[in-house]
Motif scaffolding. Structure first.
Motif, short mmCIF file in Angstrom:
data_model
loop_
_atom_site.label_atom_id
_atom_site.label_comp_id
_atom_site.label_asym_id
_atom_site.label_seq_id
_atom_site.Cartn_x
_atom_site.Cartn_y
_atom_site.Cartn_z
N VAL A 1 1.22 48.45 60.90
CA VAL A 1 0.25 47.87 59.95
C VAL A 1 -0.02 46.41 60.25
O VAL A 1 -1.07 45.87 59.87
CB VAL A 1 0.73 48.03 58.50
CG1 VAL A 1 0.88 49.48 58.13
CG2 VAL A 1 2.05 47.28 58.25
N TYR B 1 1.97 44.17 52.05
CA TYR B 1 0.80 44.63 51.29
C TYR B 1 0.20 45.88 51.93
O TYR B 1 -0.09 46.87 51.26
CB TYR B 1 -0.23 43.51 51.22
CG TYR B 1 -1.56 43.90 50.63
CD1 TYR B 1 -1.73 44.02 49.26
CD2 TYR B 1 -2.66 44.15 51.45
CE1 TYR B 1 -2.95 44.38 48.72
CE2 TYR B 1 -3.89 44.50 50.91
CZ TYR B 1 -4.03 44.62 49.55
OH TYR B 1 -5.23 44.98 49.02
N LYS B 2 0.05 45.84 53.24
CA LYS B 2 -0.60 46.95 53.94
C LYS B 2 0.24 48.21 53.95
O LYS B 2 -0.29 49.32 54.03
CB LYS B 2 -0.92 46.53 55.38
CG LYS B 2 -1.86 45.33 55.48
CD LYS B 2 -2.01 44.84 56.91
CE LYS B 2 -2.88 43.59 56.99
NZ LYS B 2 -2.95 43.08 58.38
N PRO C 1 -10.06 49.98 53.77
CA PRO C 1 -9.18 49.89 54.94
C PRO C 1 -9.14 51.16 55.79
O PRO C 1 -8.89 51.10 56.99
CB PRO C 1 -7.81 49.60 54.32
CG PRO C 1 -8.13 48.89 53.06
CD PRO C 1 -9.39 49.53 52.55
N ARG D 1 1.09 40.02 56.26
CA ARG D 1 0.88 40.79 55.02
C ARG D 1 1.24 42.28 55.18
O ARG D 1 0.64 43.15 54.55
CB ARG D 1 -0.57 40.66 54.56
CG ARG D 1 -0.96 39.25 54.13
CD ARG D 1 -2.27 39.28 53.37
NE ARG D 1 -2.62 37.97 52.89
CZ ARG D 1 -3.47 37.14 53.52
NH1 ARG D 1 -4.02 37.52 54.66
NH2 ARG D 1 -3.77 35.97 53.01
N TRP E 1 -8.49 42.68 53.45
CA TRP E 1 -9.32 43.77 53.98
C TRP E 1 -10.28 43.17 55.00
O TRP E 1 -10.96 42.19 54.72
CB TRP E 1 -10.12 44.44 52.86
CG TRP E 1 -9.30 45.28 51.94
CD1 TRP E 1 -7.94 45.30 51.82
CD2 TRP E 1 -9.78 46.24 50.99
NE1 TRP E 1 -7.53 46.18 50.86
CE2 TRP E 1 -8.65 46.79 50.33
CE3 TRP E 1 -11.04 46.67 50.62
CZ2 TRP E 1 -8.75 47.75 49.34
CZ3 TRP E 1 -11.15 47.64 49.63
CH2 TRP E 1 -10.02 48.18 49.00
#
Length: 669
Positions: free
Chosen positions: A356, A141-142, A384, A138, A425
């Motif tokens: 990330v 996304y991060k 986060p 992901r 998360w």
């Protein structure tokens, strides 16, 4: 994502910039040319890449050799024509010269072909390599939480190909032109050492000037890349939010934003045009000076009889090729300015994706266990960046077949709880028990609409499922989208679905996916917020019939009818878990008999059962507060209050106006 103003890396000196540049090159080129990790790249592919590179080098050597050979043939041919005037020697010599020209032509064509093939193969691999990083763990996304990485889509789609093509082009040109310059310098040395020494000194000075000018071009190209990315993003932003802009009539403001970013782009382009003008003047003047000095030195030698005319022709040709090679080399240094900008941006992007994707060290993370149910065991969830606690020491269990509703004030982390379940998360402490994610279907408030056919929309995310048209039509009927097929030709139709479907239709389409997929576990994040109560009830009833375990986030009181448990999150990170009935009892306003039971209500506008209801007089809402909770204007609300007519708010709760002098408020029925 929103673009950010990216500050250039602080530059200390040219040497440190050069070292950083080569480190970036190694980071990008290393996995392709020198793979060190097991399984990173097939051995046969590496051998093929190096084989093509060696072939390119051999072709460049052959091209330079053929060009040099032809210069000697040309020199001899001139002597035959001017001095010997022998026709038989002329025909014999020109045949060799013609063969040389054909050979050079073929070598040029094959050299360019191999260069482009190598860069294409490298581009294909590098794009897949970065794309895998982007979609791994992901990272896509991060990466949105890193403010220093702007426009990842442009970096993927537009800034990888120039790296491979420029790297191969620059390397091949550097080798070819360096060989040409050395070869023709030797040729000139054999004719005039004075010219050779002058050319050598002139070359060194010219390259220093080119490198100096190139430093400025790197900055210009970097600024141009960022301004192009920002301009492209703002146009995409308008397209993605066209309806909102139309509602607000924000065309002028959007035009101002677009023009502001476009003016920055134009400014950067003008700076580059000015630089290219100066570069063109420098390159042409540099080459003209070489040609001028060559004639200035050779003409007196020919007049005195020290050299023949063929030597003048060869020396002139050699100097011409030397000057041309130097001009192309300087031009490649200019192109490398854009190349270095691309390399820096891709290297930064690649490093950020790796960062990330890694699990952070020395920080608390929520441990995830895969089981056949949902449970939070002493979970403290944080944002986060670990700056805010969302919920503290949460412990609860949702057994298979049950439904949990998460409620609470806006901004208190209801959706964040779902992100934790999805693994997006994990900052915090405690243990999260959940099923494997492949068994969980997530329905967000704004459904994800893919680029594909209607069939693919319904089958997503498992588009390999085989359902007949009749089965899909039945699913559309269940979610009240039976009229959708009348707007398109068939299930194989591909149109911009986000533009033709309303948000309510998109939410019903998402529920259709749920009925098609029939998952064991479902997560709903205000998945029915755009639907009326009838459609909402229909969908949740079908969800209950599937016997799936589901967790919902929502504000509507009507959602209580479809869940067994309620989790309420509070402002201070505290929480409370109770059954739906207990939660309703806790939140129900204490009722007392009205002091004036004779209330005149129009039976035609209200059910008689409402007349017999006990009405709360402890607390109520003003006209303004009712205006915020309903779709009615204050004037209409006042009119209904005078007439004694009830009002249903957006969540389906009924209120009536209590005219008692001690109340004079809208109270809940």
């Amino acid at each position: 994502m929103q673009t950010q103003v990216v500050q250039a890396k602080p530059s200390t000196n040219a040497f440190s910039d050069f070292i950083q540049f080569w480190q970036d090159i190694r980071a990008i080129a290393g996995p392709y040319w020198y793979p060190t990790k097991p399984g990173e790249r097939a051995f046969s592919d590496v051998i093929r890449a190096w084989g093509m590179l060696i072939l390119l080098i051999l072709l460049i050597f052959a091209l330079v050799a053929a060009t040099t050979y032809n210069s000697f043939i040309h020199r001899y041919l001139i002597d035959v024509i001017i001095q010997e005037k022998d026709y038989s020697k002329f025909t014999y010599t020109i045949s060799f010269y013609a063969v040389g020209l054909v050979l050079i032509t073929l070598l040029v064509g094959f050299t360019k072909f191999i260069r482009k093939q190598i860069s294409l193969d490298w581009y294909q691999w590098l794009d897949n390599h970065i794309l895998n990083k982007y979609l791994n763990n992901r990272a896509y996304y991060k990466i949105n939480f890193k403010a220093d990485i702007d426009n990842p889509d442009q970096r993927l789609s537009q800034e990888i190909e120039p790296i491979t093509s420029s790297a191969i082009s620059f390397s091949a040109t550097l080798l070819e032109k360096a060989l040409e310059m050395v070869t023709f310098l030797i040729v000139v040395w054999s004719i005039s050492q004075q010219i050779a020494v002058a050319l050598l000194i002139y070359t060194i000075i010219g390259n220093f000037i080119a490198v100096y000018l190139n430093q400025e071009l790197i900055k210009i190209n970097q600024a141009e890349l960022e301004s192009k990315a920002d301009y492209s993003y703002c146009l995409t932003h308008v397209r993605n939010h066209a309806e909102s802009i139309a509602f607000f009539q924000g065309e002028k403001q959007e035009l101002n934003i677009i023009q502001r970013r476009f003016s920055i782009l134009i400014k950067n382009i003008k700076e580059k045009i000015n630089w290219e003008r100066n570069q063109a003047i420098f390159n042409r003047g540099y080459r003209a000076t070489i040609e001028f000095l060559t004639l200035l030195v050779l003409a007196p030698l020919f007049i005195r009889g020290d050299i023949d005319f063929g030597q003048i022709g060869q020396a002139t040709t050699a100097c011409y090729f030397f000057a041309g090679a130097l001009e192309e080399l300087i031009a490649e240094f200019g192109v490398s300015g854009g190349f270095s900008s691309y390399v820096q941006r891709l290297s930064d992007f690649s490093d950020a994706l790796e960062a990330v994707a890694k699990q952070p060290e020395n920080v608390g993370t929520i441990k995830t266990i895969e089981e056949n149910y949902f449970a939070f065991e002493n979970v403290t969830l944080q944002t986060p960046n670990y700056e805010q606690v969302i919920v503290e020491n949460l412990s609860l269990t949702v057994q298979p077949g049950e439904g949990l509703l998460i409620v609470g004030p806006s901004g208190r982390g209801k959706s964040s709880m779902l992100r934790a379940i999805a693994g997006l998360w994990n900052a915090g402490t405690g243990r999260l028990v959940r099923p494997p994610l492949k068994e969980v279907l997530f329905l967000p408030q704004r459904p994800y609409i893919i680029l594909g056919t209607l069939r693919e929309q319904l089958l997503y995310p498992k588009t390999n499922r085989q359902l007949t048209d009749a089965e899909l039509k039945e699913v559309l009927q269940q979610v009240n989208l039976q009229n959708l097929l009348s707007r398109v030709e068939s299930f194989e139709t591909e149109v911009p679905w986000e533009n033709i479907l309303s948000l309510g239709e998109q939410q019903r389409l998402a529920f259709a996916r749920l009925l098609v997929t029939n998952p064991r576990f479902t997560i709903l994040d205000e998945a029915t917020s755009a639907l009326d109560l009838k459609n909402e009830g229909n969908l949740y009833q079908q969800l209950q019939e599937t016997k799936t375990t589901f967790i919902s986030v929502g504000h509507r009181e009507s959602l209580f009818n479809y869940h067994q448990w309620v989790l309420e999150l509070s402002q201070d990170s505290s929480w409370q878990l109770m059954t739906v009935q207990d939660y309703r009892n806790q939140k129900t306003i204490v009722t007392t008999p009205s002091t004036n039971p004779q209330i005149k209500i129009d039976d035609s506008s209200q059910d008689k059962s409402l007349i017999q209801a006990e009405i709360s007089t402890v607390e109520g809402l003003s006209h303004k507060e009712m205006n915020e909770l309903t779709y009615y204007s204050i004037t209409t609300i006042r009119s209904k209050a005078n007439k004694g007519e009830p009002i249903t708010n957006r969540d389906g709760i009924i209120y009536r106006y209590d005219k008692d002098s001690k109340v004079l408020k809208w109270v809940r029925v």
